[in-house]
Scaffold this active site. Structure first.
Site, PDB file in Angstrom:
ATOM      1  CD  GLN A 280      -3.162   0.499   2.273  1.00 39.81           C
ATOM      2  OE1 GLN A 280      -3.078  -0.664   2.897  1.00 39.81           O
ATOM      3  NE2 GLN A 280      -3.902   1.522   2.544  1.00 39.81           N
TER       4      GLN A 280
ATOM      5  CB  SER B 129       2.706  -4.840   3.952  1.00 41.88           C
ATOM      6  OG  SER B 129       1.648  -4.799   4.725  1.00 41.88           O
TER       7      SER B 129
ATOM      8  NE  ARG C  77      -2.955  -7.904   4.702  1.00 47.80           N
ATOM      9  CZ  ARG C  77      -2.329  -6.810   4.620  1.00 47.80           C
ATOM     10  NH1 ARG C  77      -2.589  -5.976   3.597  1.00 47.80           N
ATOM     11  NH2 ARG C  77      -1.003  -6.421   5.130  1.00 47.80           N
TER      12      ARG C  77
ATOM     13  CG  HIS D 135       2.536  -4.386   9.425  1.00 44.61           C
ATOM     14  ND1 HIS D 135       2.154  -5.885   9.072  1.00 44.61           N
ATOM     15  CD2 HIS D 135       2.270  -3.614   8.376  1.00 44.61           C
ATOM     16  CE1 HIS D 135       2.082  -5.701   7.901  1.00 44.61           C
ATOM     17  NE2 HIS D 135       2.116  -4.407   7.484  1.00 44.61           N
TER      18      HIS D 135
END
Length: 292
Positions: free
Chosen positions: A9, A87, A112, A194
């Protein structure tokens, strides 16, 4: 040995993937299949939308995934010896190396994104980039803050991203500067990716992953959580779930790939962020963009 790497992202831009759609029948079919699976025309937003439209998490993550995966599928010489993704990019890497089907990968990325969006709305949270400090110093400062703040992305030596509740991250930024950081600046993100604040999203993603078939990949994936070569589908699933609340160990993953014989890094997807990081991790490493 060729290492194919996939961005996460933040790499998105308006117009991404349009050339693929217009110049490749394979790409066009996959983009149209994605529109069906998602239930909205993500291609309209990717090709002609606004920056704001593209910034919505439910759009951004599938968009970056689609650009990367479809580009990989249109490369004539795609023969990875190893793959890794930053990620979200780990899902692209897993479709590219055959561990996940295109359809299942897209569904998981969409679930997600929505789960992360929901988790972000539960508590004011954010992320910040810290430049010019040793990893250990950043970790120590985070430990000393009262509240949730952790090292979230080990991008390259001297560039870490921290993540947590807004108050704790703000205070940590002040302390980082006192500790000698060149810069400590808040990032324009909607939540604490995270970090432990993603726990609700992790639980949702775990259920989705449990219902998805993972196959034996054609080459190992160096996962964000372990930084080591993984081939076992069950281990891949476990690490994918843990990734939401664990840090992205990009520096360590690239170093490990080089130790294991990687001589060329090829970035597949929008932007050139990862190849820049690879160069900062190891000046000798060859890194370039994939070209369809």
């Amino acid at each position: 040995m060729k290492a194919y790497i996939f961005p996460g992202q933040g790499a998105q831009f308006v117009g991404m993937g349009k050339d693929l759609y217009e110049n490749s029948e394979v790409a066009k079919e996959l983009f149209e299949k994605a529109n069906e699976i998602l239930g909205f025309r993500i291609t309209d937003i990717m090709f002609d939308g606004t920056v704001e439209d593209l910034k919505q998490t439910k759009v951004t993550q599938p968009a970056v995934f689609l650009h990367s995966v479809i580009l990989a599928k249109t490369l004539g010489d795609f023969a990875p010896d190893m793959v890794a993704g930053h990620s979200l990019g780990e899902f692209s890497a897993l479709v590219a190396n055959g561990a996940l089907s295109f359809e299942d990968g897209l569904r998981l990325v969409s679930q997600r994104a929505l789960a992360m969006q929901k988790a972000c709305e539960k508590e004011p949270s954010t992320m910040a980039a810290v430049l010019g400090l040793e990893d250990q110093v950043v970790e120590q400062v985070c430990r000393e803050i009262d509240g949730i703040v952790v090292a979230a992305n080990y991008n390259c030596p001297g560039q870490l991203v921290i993540s947590g509740s807004t108050g704790a991250v703000t205070l940590a930024c002040e302390r980082m500067k006192e500790a000698g950081a060149k810069r400590a600046l808040m990032l324009p993100v909607g939540g604490a990716f995270h970090s432990p604040l993603m726990k609700p999203a992790e639980e949702e993603l775990a259920a989705a992953i449990a219902n998805t078939i993972f196959s034996q990949p054609i080459c190992p994936v160096y996962q964000n959580v372990t930084t080591t070569a993984v081939n076992d589908p069950e281990e891949i699933k476990k690490n994918l779930i843990a990734q939401l609340t664990a840090p992205v160990k990009w520096t360590q993953s690239v170093q490990q790939m080089i130790n294991d014989g990687a001589t060329e890094f090829i970035e597949v997807g929008p932007g050139k962020v990862l190849q820049g990081l690879v160069k900062k991790i190891n000046r000798e490493a060859e890194a370039r963009s994939a070209e369809a």
